[in-house]
Design an enzyme around this catalytic site. Structure first.
Site, PDB file in Angstrom:
ATOM      1  N   ARG A  52       1.543 -19.179  31.899  1.00  0.00           N
ATOM      2  CA  ARG A  52       1.474 -19.033  33.342  1.00  0.00           C
ATOM      3  C   ARG A  52       1.879 -20.320  34.060  1.00  0.00           C
ATOM      4  O   ARG A  52       1.704 -20.446  35.276  1.00  0.00           O
ATOM      5  CB  ARG A  52       0.073 -18.584  33.769  1.00  0.00           C
ATOM      6  CG  ARG A  52      -0.365 -17.293  33.070  1.00  0.00           C
ATOM      7  CD  ARG A  52      -1.430 -16.531  33.826  1.00  0.00           C
ATOM      8  NE  ARG A  52      -0.958 -16.061  35.127  1.00  0.00           N
ATOM      9  CZ  ARG A  52      -0.202 -14.997  35.306  1.00  0.00           C
ATOM     10  NH1 ARG A  52       0.172 -14.271  34.289  1.00  0.00           N
ATOM     11  NH2 ARG A  52       0.173 -14.635  36.513  1.00  0.00           N
ATOM     12  N   HIS A  98       9.968 -20.742  24.253  1.00  0.00           N
ATOM     13  CA  HIS A  98      10.024 -19.786  25.367  1.00  0.00           C
ATOM     14  C   HIS A  98       9.428 -20.455  26.604  1.00  0.00           C
ATOM     15  O   HIS A  98       8.327 -20.993  26.554  1.00  0.00           O
ATOM     16  CB  HIS A  98       9.240 -18.518  25.000  1.00  0.00           C
ATOM     17  CG  HIS A  98       9.532 -17.332  25.881  1.00  0.00           C
ATOM     18  ND1 HIS A  98       9.422 -17.383  27.255  1.00  0.00           N
ATOM     19  CD2 HIS A  98       9.925 -16.069  25.590  1.00  0.00           C
ATOM     20  CE1 HIS A  98       9.745 -16.188  27.762  1.00  0.00           C
ATOM     21  NE2 HIS A  98      10.059 -15.375  26.770  1.00  0.00           N
ATOM     22  N   TYR A 146       6.554 -17.498  31.411  1.00  0.00           N
ATOM     23  CA  TYR A 146       7.212 -16.327  32.009  1.00  0.00           C
ATOM     24  C   TYR A 146       7.033 -16.265  33.526  1.00  0.00           C
ATOM     25  O   TYR A 146       7.631 -15.431  34.187  1.00  0.00           O
ATOM     26  CB  TYR A 146       6.812 -15.018  31.311  1.00  0.00           C
ATOM     27  CG  TYR A 146       5.342 -14.788  31.115  1.00  0.00           C
ATOM     28  CD1 TYR A 146       4.509 -14.503  32.185  1.00  0.00           C
ATOM     29  CD2 TYR A 146       4.789 -14.830  29.841  1.00  0.00           C
ATOM     30  CE1 TYR A 146       3.164 -14.292  31.993  1.00  0.00           C
ATOM     31  CE2 TYR A 146       3.440 -14.617  29.639  1.00  0.00           C
ATOM     32  CZ  TYR A 146       2.626 -14.354  30.713  1.00  0.00           C
ATOM     33  OH  TYR A 146       1.298 -14.156  30.516  1.00  0.00           O
ATOM     34  N   HIS A 195      13.403 -16.283  31.052  1.00  0.00           N
ATOM     35  CA  HIS A 195      13.688 -15.073  31.812  1.00  0.00           C
ATOM     36  C   HIS A 195      14.504 -15.503  33.020  1.00  0.00           C
ATOM     37  O   HIS A 195      14.068 -16.397  33.758  1.00  0.00           O
ATOM     38  CB  HIS A 195      12.392 -14.398  32.263  1.00  0.00           C
ATOM     39  CG  HIS A 195      11.549 -13.881  31.128  1.00  0.00           C
ATOM     40  ND1 HIS A 195      10.351 -13.248  31.321  1.00  0.00           N
ATOM     41  CD2 HIS A 195      11.759 -13.897  29.789  1.00  0.00           C
ATOM     42  CE1 HIS A 195       9.852 -12.887  30.149  1.00  0.00           C
ATOM     43  NE2 HIS A 195      10.676 -13.274  29.203  1.00  0.00           N
ATOM     44  N   GLU A 233      17.412 -14.393  28.597  1.00  0.00           N
ATOM     45  CA  GLU A 233      16.877 -13.196  27.936  1.00  0.00           C
ATOM     46  C   GLU A 233      17.284 -11.938  28.703  1.00  0.00           C
ATOM     47  O   GLU A 233      17.230 -11.897  29.934  1.00  0.00           O
ATOM     48  CB  GLU A 233      15.344 -13.294  27.833  1.00  0.00           C
ATOM     49  CG  GLU A 233      14.736 -12.085  27.110  1.00  0.00           C
ATOM     50  CD  GLU A 233      13.280 -12.260  26.719  1.00  0.00           C
ATOM     51  OE1 GLU A 233      12.719 -13.361  26.890  1.00  0.00           O
ATOM     52  OE2 GLU A 233      12.704 -11.266  26.240  1.00  0.00           O
ATOM     53  N   ASP A 282      16.453  -8.810  23.699  1.00  0.00           N
ATOM     54  CA  ASP A 282      15.125  -8.253  23.416  1.00  0.00           C
ATOM     55  C   ASP A 282      15.286  -6.742  23.259  1.00  0.00           C
ATOM     56  O   ASP A 282      15.694  -6.052  24.198  1.00  0.00           O
ATOM     57  CB  ASP A 282      14.182  -8.614  24.571  1.00  0.00           C
ATOM     58  CG  ASP A 282      12.738  -8.195  24.309  1.00  0.00           C
ATOM     59  OD1 ASP A 282      12.516  -7.030  23.928  1.00  0.00           O
ATOM     60  OD2 ASP A 282      11.836  -9.032  24.512  1.00  0.00           O
ATOM     61  N   HIS A 310      13.344  -4.643  25.728  1.00  0.00           N
ATOM     62  CA  HIS A 310      13.892  -4.756  27.081  1.00  0.00           C
ATOM     63  C   HIS A 310      15.198  -3.965  27.247  1.00  0.00           C
ATOM     64  O   HIS A 310      15.362  -3.235  28.225  1.00  0.00           O
ATOM     65  CB  HIS A 310      14.158  -6.221  27.443  1.00  0.00           C
ATOM     66  CG  HIS A 310      12.917  -7.061  27.502  1.00  0.00           C
ATOM     67  ND1 HIS A 310      12.952  -8.408  27.762  1.00  0.00           N
ATOM     68  CD2 HIS A 310      11.616  -6.745  27.337  1.00  0.00           C
ATOM     69  CE1 HIS A 310      11.714  -8.890  27.752  1.00  0.00           C
ATOM     70  NE2 HIS A 310      10.889  -7.906  27.490  1.00  0.00           N
ATOM     71  N   HIS A 334      14.830 -10.768  20.068  1.00  0.00           N
ATOM     72  CA  HIS A 334      13.404 -10.450  20.149  1.00  0.00           C
ATOM     73  C   HIS A 334      13.251  -9.035  19.622  1.00  0.00           C
ATOM     74  O   HIS A 334      13.802  -8.100  20.207  1.00  0.00           O
ATOM     75  CB  HIS A 334      12.908 -10.520  21.598  1.00  0.00           C
ATOM     76  CG  HIS A 334      12.662 -11.911  22.078  1.00  0.00           C
ATOM     77  ND1 HIS A 334      12.504 -12.208  23.423  1.00  0.00           N
ATOM     78  CD2 HIS A 334      12.508 -13.075  21.394  1.00  0.00           C
ATOM     79  CE1 HIS A 334      12.282 -13.510  23.533  1.00  0.00           C
ATOM     80  NE2 HIS A 334      12.285 -14.058  22.330  1.00  0.00           N
ATOM     81  N   ASP A 359       9.010  -2.478  30.184  1.00  0.00           N
ATOM     82  CA  ASP A 359       8.708  -3.711  29.468  1.00  0.00           C
ATOM     83  C   ASP A 359       7.279  -3.764  28.938  1.00  0.00           C
ATOM     84  O   ASP A 359       6.505  -4.636  29.318  1.00  0.00           O
ATOM     85  CB  ASP A 359       8.991  -4.933  30.362  1.00  0.00           C
ATOM     86  CG  ASP A 359       8.862  -6.242  29.601  1.00  0.00           C
ATOM     87  OD1 ASP A 359       8.617  -6.215  28.374  1.00  0.00           O
ATOM     88  OD2 ASP A 359       9.004  -7.299  30.234  1.00  0.00           O
ATOM     89  N   HIS A 419       5.714  -3.976  25.178  1.00  0.00           N
ATOM     90  CA  HIS A 419       6.067  -4.072  23.761  1.00  0.00           C
ATOM     91  C   HIS A 419       5.108  -3.259  22.901  1.00  0.00           C
ATOM     92  O   HIS A 419       3.932  -3.119  23.230  1.00  0.00           O
ATOM     93  CB  HIS A 419       6.024  -5.528  23.294  1.00  0.00           C
ATOM     94  CG  HIS A 419       6.925  -6.439  24.084  1.00  0.00           C
ATOM     95  ND1 HIS A 419       7.137  -7.745  23.743  1.00  0.00           N
ATOM     96  CD2 HIS A 419       7.679  -6.224  25.193  1.00  0.00           C
ATOM     97  CE1 HIS A 419       7.980  -8.305  24.601  1.00  0.00           C
ATOM     98  NE2 HIS A 419       8.316  -7.396  25.499  1.00  0.00           N
ATOM     99  N   GLU A 435       7.531 -10.134  19.054  1.00  0.00           N
ATOM    100  CA  GLU A 435       6.640 -10.416  20.196  1.00  0.00           C
ATOM    101  C   GLU A 435       5.810  -9.167  20.434  1.00  0.00           C
ATOM    102  O   GLU A 435       5.701  -8.669  21.549  1.00  0.00           O
ATOM    103  CB  GLU A 435       7.425 -10.691  21.461  1.00  0.00           C
ATOM    104  CG  GLU A 435       8.448 -11.785  21.403  1.00  0.00           C
ATOM    105  CD  GLU A 435       9.244 -11.879  22.698  1.00  0.00           C
ATOM    106  OE1 GLU A 435       9.956 -10.909  23.054  1.00  0.00           O
ATOM    107  OE2 GLU A 435       9.127 -12.915  23.356  1.00  0.00           O
TER     108      GLU A 435
HETATM  109 ZN    ZN Z   1       8.934  -8.183  27.344  1.00  0.00          ZN
HETATM  110 FE    FE Z   2      11.238 -10.941  24.816  1.00  0.00          FE
HETATM  111 FE    FE Z   3      10.514 -13.158  27.102  1.00  0.00          FE
END
Ligand code: ZN
Ligand code: FE
Ligand code: FE
Length: 279
Positions: free
Chosen positions: A40, A70, A73, A110, A145, A179, A182, A214, A227, A229, A259
């Protein structure tokens, strides 16, 4: 020479690089992904150079030849709020600086959410930030991504990613992380037409830009733009599609990162499953 199956998962970075390397090896992985800081946002821990030196030795001994960082996000370089953009840019710069301590690896982010400004404005802001941040001597490759297209996400299709890359001067520093959850949610049918999706990627972006996968199943159906997973084989993509994905000639030598909603023991089982599907 038979190339190694590069497979790993997302790991907690809280105990440092050597601990991640050891955790990866303990679950049968030879690569891993981690957040550069709290997902975060917020401050990153100071770099521990002794830990990094120990990790680099461990990585060499254990066949870990690439790792993927990564970005948080919440980082949004195309926010409508100049303060948020500025924060994102500074975080990005700091993350790249830190990644240069483990040279030659990958940093995924992202692209961002344009929050009603329109994709064109978002794309321009993302490219402006990359033009500000990238520099010729850097060894880290920055990955955009592919996104599911929920809300106002930029990167909802290959052409938005390509538009960003085309606006960046040092575009040789950029790559793409695909991904599977995604793109399937975004409307690329990796289940029934993997060859077609990869041909489209090649036509629009160029397969030479594809640097990492991913590997996630999706809780939701095709084209749902959600989105969420799911574990491998537990969602709408399914085990047989993943067999084709990990063995596809244009994908098989790329690093794959789980992920999925799992802890370490669950990841170990998924890695074992994927290895059993490897041809
Ligand atoms: Zn995702
Ligand atoms: Fe991802
Ligand atoms: Fe991601």
């Amino acid at each position: 020479m038979i190339k190694m199956f590069k497979i790993g998962c997302h790991l907690s970075a809280s105990k440092g690089f050597l601990a991640m390397g050891k955790a990866a090896v303990s679950i049968g992985a030879n690569t891993f992904q981690f957040f550069t800081r709290n997902p975060r946002g917020g401050a990153a821990k100071d770099l521990d150079h002794a830990d990094i030196a120990a990790f680099l030795d461990f990585a060499k001994e254990n066949g870990i030849d690439v790792i993927l960082a990564h970005a948080p996000y919440t980082l949004n370089v195309c926010s409508a709020d100049a303060g948020i953009r500025e924060f994102a840019r500074n975080t990005f710069i700091d993350d790249i600086k830190r990644m240069e301590a483990v040279p030659g690896n990958l940093y995924n982010f992202h692209p961002g959410s344009h929050v009603g400004q329109g994709a064109d404005v978002g794309i321009q802001m993302i490219a402006d930030t990359l033009n500000h941040i990238l520099y010729p001597e850097m060894t880290t490759t920055v990955l955009l991504e592919t996104m599911a297209g929920k809300g106002s996400e930029v990167g909802r299709n290959f052409s938005e990613i390509k538009d960003i890359i085309d606006k960046v001067t040092l575009s040789d520093k950029l790559g793409v992380c695909l991904d599977t959850c995604h793109v399937y949610d975004a409307g690329y049918d990796v289940v029934n037409d993997l060859d077609g999706v990869l041909a489209e990627f090649d036509r629009v972006i160029g397969l030479e830009k594809l640097k990492a996968i991913h590997i996630n199943d999706s809780k939701n159906p095709f084209e749902s733009h959600k989105d969420r997973h799911e574990v491998i084989g537990g969602g709408s993509i399914g085990e047989q599609a993943f067999r084709r994905i990990i063995n596809h000639p244009v994908l098989r030598d790329l690093p794959f990162y789980l992920e999925t909603p799992n802890e370490l023991d669950g990841y170990a089982k998924e890695i074992e499953l994927l290895k059993s599907l490897r041809e």
